[in-house]
Design an enzyme around this catalytic site. Structure first.
Site, mmCIF file in Angstrom:
data_model
loop_
_atom_site.group_PDB
_atom_site.id
_atom_site.type_symbol
_atom_site.label_atom_id
_atom_site.label_comp_id
_atom_site.label_asym_id
_atom_site.label_seq_id
_atom_site.Cartn_x
_atom_site.Cartn_y
_atom_site.Cartn_z
ATOM 1 C CE1 TYR A 54 34.984 28.289 37.568
ATOM 2 C CE2 TYR A 54 33.849 30.393 37.838
ATOM 3 C CZ TYR A 54 34.839 29.634 37.250
ATOM 4 O OH TYR A 54 35.601 30.231 36.572
ATOM 5 C CD GLN A 178 36.824 33.964 32.504
ATOM 6 O OE1 GLN A 178 36.908 33.391 33.448
ATOM 7 N NE2 GLN A 178 35.739 34.536 31.992
ATOM 8 C CD1 TRP A 207 41.309 33.349 33.422
ATOM 9 C CD2 TRP A 207 42.138 32.585 35.253
ATOM 10 N NE1 TRP A 207 41.814 32.206 33.267
ATOM 11 C CE2 TRP A 207 42.492 31.565 34.277
ATOM 12 C CE3 TRP A 207 42.601 32.098 36.778
ATOM 13 C CZ2 TRP A 207 43.155 30.593 34.423
ATOM 14 C CZ3 TRP A 207 43.278 31.054 36.864
ATOM 15 C CH2 TRP A 207 43.822 30.397 35.583
ATOM 16 C CB SER A 288 36.706 34.803 50.494
ATOM 17 O OG SER A 288 37.584 35.246 51.114
HETATM 18 P P1 NDP Z 1 42.140 36.530 42.579
HETATM 19 O O1 NDP Z 1 43.447 36.150 41.995
HETATM 20 O O2 NDP Z 1 42.086 37.935 42.618
HETATM 21 O O3 NDP Z 1 41.877 35.998 44.093
HETATM 22 C C1 NDP Z 1 40.868 36.216 44.691
HETATM 23 C C2 NDP Z 1 41.163 35.606 46.250
HETATM 24 O O4 NDP Z 1 42.161 36.425 46.686
HETATM 25 C C3 NDP Z 1 39.807 36.120 47.246
HETATM 26 O O5 NDP Z 1 38.908 35.118 46.831
HETATM 27 C C4 NDP Z 1 40.597 35.929 48.461
HETATM 28 O O6 NDP Z 1 40.829 34.828 48.772
HETATM 29 C C5 NDP Z 1 41.977 36.696 48.271
HETATM 30 N N1 NDP Z 1 41.984 38.297 48.189
HETATM 31 C C6 NDP Z 1 41.151 39.226 47.310
HETATM 32 N N2 NDP Z 1 41.298 40.543 47.549
HETATM 33 C C7 NDP Z 1 42.028 40.264 48.646
HETATM 34 C C8 NDP Z 1 42.274 41.428 49.648
HETATM 35 N N3 NDP Z 1 42.252 42.765 49.218
HETATM 36 N N4 NDP Z 1 43.132 41.038 50.708
HETATM 37 C C9 NDP Z 1 43.432 39.993 50.956
HETATM 38 N N5 NDP Z 1 43.057 38.734 50.088
HETATM 39 C C10 NDP Z 1 42.460 38.865 49.154
HETATM 40 O O7 NDP Z 1 41.004 36.245 41.728
HETATM 41 P P2 NDP Z 1 40.251 34.672 41.564
HETATM 42 O O8 NDP Z 1 41.340 33.459 41.245
HETATM 43 O O9 NDP Z 1 39.231 34.358 42.467
HETATM 44 O O10 NDP Z 1 39.687 34.760 39.982
HETATM 45 C C11 NDP Z 1 38.770 35.831 39.802
HETATM 46 C C12 NDP Z 1 37.620 34.997 38.987
HETATM 47 O O11 NDP Z 1 38.037 34.843 37.646
HETATM 48 C C13 NDP Z 1 37.128 33.742 39.496
HETATM 49 O O12 NDP Z 1 36.010 34.083 40.521
HETATM 50 C C14 NDP Z 1 36.243 33.150 38.281
HETATM 51 O O13 NDP Z 1 35.091 34.025 37.887
HETATM 52 C C15 NDP Z 1 37.436 33.615 37.349
HETATM 53 N N6 NDP Z 1 38.395 32.458 36.885
HETATM 54 C C16 NDP Z 1 38.385 32.228 35.832
HETATM 55 C C17 NDP Z 1 39.224 30.916 35.183
HETATM 56 C C18 NDP Z 1 39.247 30.331 33.850
HETATM 57 O O14 NDP Z 1 39.634 29.237 33.890
HETATM 58 N N7 NDP Z 1 38.405 30.851 32.982
HETATM 59 C C19 NDP Z 1 40.098 30.159 36.607
HETATM 60 C C20 NDP Z 1 40.172 31.087 37.765
HETATM 61 C C21 NDP Z 1 39.071 32.078 37.800
HETATM 62 P P3 NDP Z 1 40.983 34.274 50.363
HETATM 63 O O15 NDP Z 1 39.533 33.692 50.747
HETATM 64 O O16 NDP Z 1 41.892 33.209 50.320
HETATM 65 O O17 NDP Z 1 41.233 35.053 51.259
#
Ligand code: NDP
Length: 320
Positions: A54, A178, A207, A288
């Site tokens: 990351y 995960q 995730w 974010s």
């Molecule tokens: P999500 O699918 O929940 O996406 C999160 C993003 O969605 C936020 O950063 C934001 O982005 C937007 N968002 C979240 N809440 C809201 C809301 N209430 N209203 C509007 N927009 C919102 O999760 P992630 O993809 O971030 O995954 C979560 C975690 O999982 C990661 O941080 C990581 O730790 C893990 N992960 C693990 C992976 C793996 O391969 N093991 C791969 C990917 C993630 P924006 O800035 O665009 O608004």
């Protein structure tokens, strides 16, 4: 907050946890990262997810600094890292013993902790025998540098193989996986891994519960400024979100209507739906903005609204 056992292990994780992919060390300032972790911790979140990949290690540096400054006792939280993408040079990528051990040491330094609570193999490595990786992970556990090890996006067959090797060679088996899991990505968690929960007591730290924001409905009207979809270096994500928003627009509207009927926002609805799966140990949230996190944390309480009829209706809209 609700707490769940991580599979059959005794350790308890908060049903909602906080991750740092895209955001920490990249999209958001360190101050916002600090606010997110503080709000999460104060609301009972006890697991923070990270990876060597990351922001090329910066995400761990930012999180480590915050953990240090906050002074929270390590007994009150779990922190993870993942090994696989450490760099381009040979032995900086993948799951050979050398990289697994060196990446763990580097993450411990960046996160400023004595041990990682959870340590994941971020992807399967076809160029390393699974036995070599299981041995390296098992050794890290024996050395006290890692408490529980697991995999991420490994096939059911690879996880089964890891368990068979661990049993045969008296090594520590993986505790958790995960995988991605959300209303538009259900197959692996619900079908492919179905036997593993009972057979190995597999825990899951899932995730992208909002499919990177698609399941908030905010892309129904096209790409939005200030989101990860328009971040430099994430063209693949922009393409995916654009394509999915078009293909799944009808389903998103139906889900949004159902959420509204329950008095929930779409993100809270989508996250609460993930929590309804008893094989999910924790849903890793991404945010974010602090407002997003505060909204999403309501999902724990929203689970009560998901009657069998509602779950059936969801299955009709977003089938496995
Ligand atoms: P999500 O699918 O929940 O996406 C999160 C993003 O969605 C936020 O950063 C934001 O982005 C937007 N968002 C979240 N809440 C809201 C809301 N209430 N209203 C509007 N927009 C919102 O999760 P992630 O993809 O971030 O995954 C979560 C975690 O999982 C990661 O941080 C990581 O730790 C893990 N992960 C693990 C992976 C793996 O391969 N093991 C791969 C990917 C993630 P924006 O800035 O665009 O608004």
């Amino acid at each position: 907050m609700e707490y769940r056992r991580l599979g059959k292990s005794g350790v308890q994780v908060s049903a909602l946890s906080l991750g740092s992919w895209v955001t920490f060390g990249q999209q958001i300032s360190d101050d916002v990262a600090c606010d997110l972790m503080r709000v999460a911790y104060d609301e009972g979140v006890n697991f923070f997810d990270n990876a060597e990949a990351y922001a090329s290690g910066r995400s761990e540096v930012v999180m480590g600094k915050i953990l240090h400054e906050m002074g929270w006792p390590h007994e009150t939280f779990l922190v993870s890292s993942k090994v696989f993408w450490g760099g381009e040079l040979p032995n900086l990528k993948g799951l050979c013993r050398k990289h697994v051990i060196e990446a763990c040491h580097a993450s411990l330094r960046r996160l400023q902790v004595d041990y990682l609570d959870l340590y994941f193999c971020h992807r399967p490595d076809p160029d390393t025998p699974i036995e070599e990786t299981v041995r390296a992970m098992s050794d890290l556990v024996h050395q006290g540098k890692v408490l529980y090890w697991g995999t991420s996006e490994w096939s059911a067959q690879e996880i089964t193989q890891a368990h068979a090797i661990a049993r045969e060679c008296h090594l520590v088996p993986p505790t958790m996986e995960q995988p991605m899991y959300n209303l538009f990505g259900r197959h692996r968690v619900e079908r492919e891994y179905a036997r593993l929960y009972a057979e190995y007591g597999l825990g899951t730290t899932i995730w992208s519960p909002l499919a990177s924001g698609l399941l908030t409905g905010k892309y129904n009207g096209g790409l939005q400024p200030g989101t990860r979809a328009v971040l430099e270096g994430y063209d693949w994500l922009k393409e995916k979100i654009t394509r999915d928003a078009k293909e799944k627009g009808g389903q998103l509207q139906q889900l949004e209507k159902l959420a509204k009927d329950l008095g929930l926002s779409l993100p809270v609805f989508a996250i609460a739906w993930c929590l309804k799966n008893p094989n999910v140990s924790t849903v890793i949230l991404g945010a974010s903005k602090v407002t997003q996190l505060i909204e999403n944390l309501q999902a724990v309480g929203a689970q009560a609204k998901f009657t069998p009829d509602i779950l059936k209706r969801i299955d009709e809209i977003a089938a496995v």
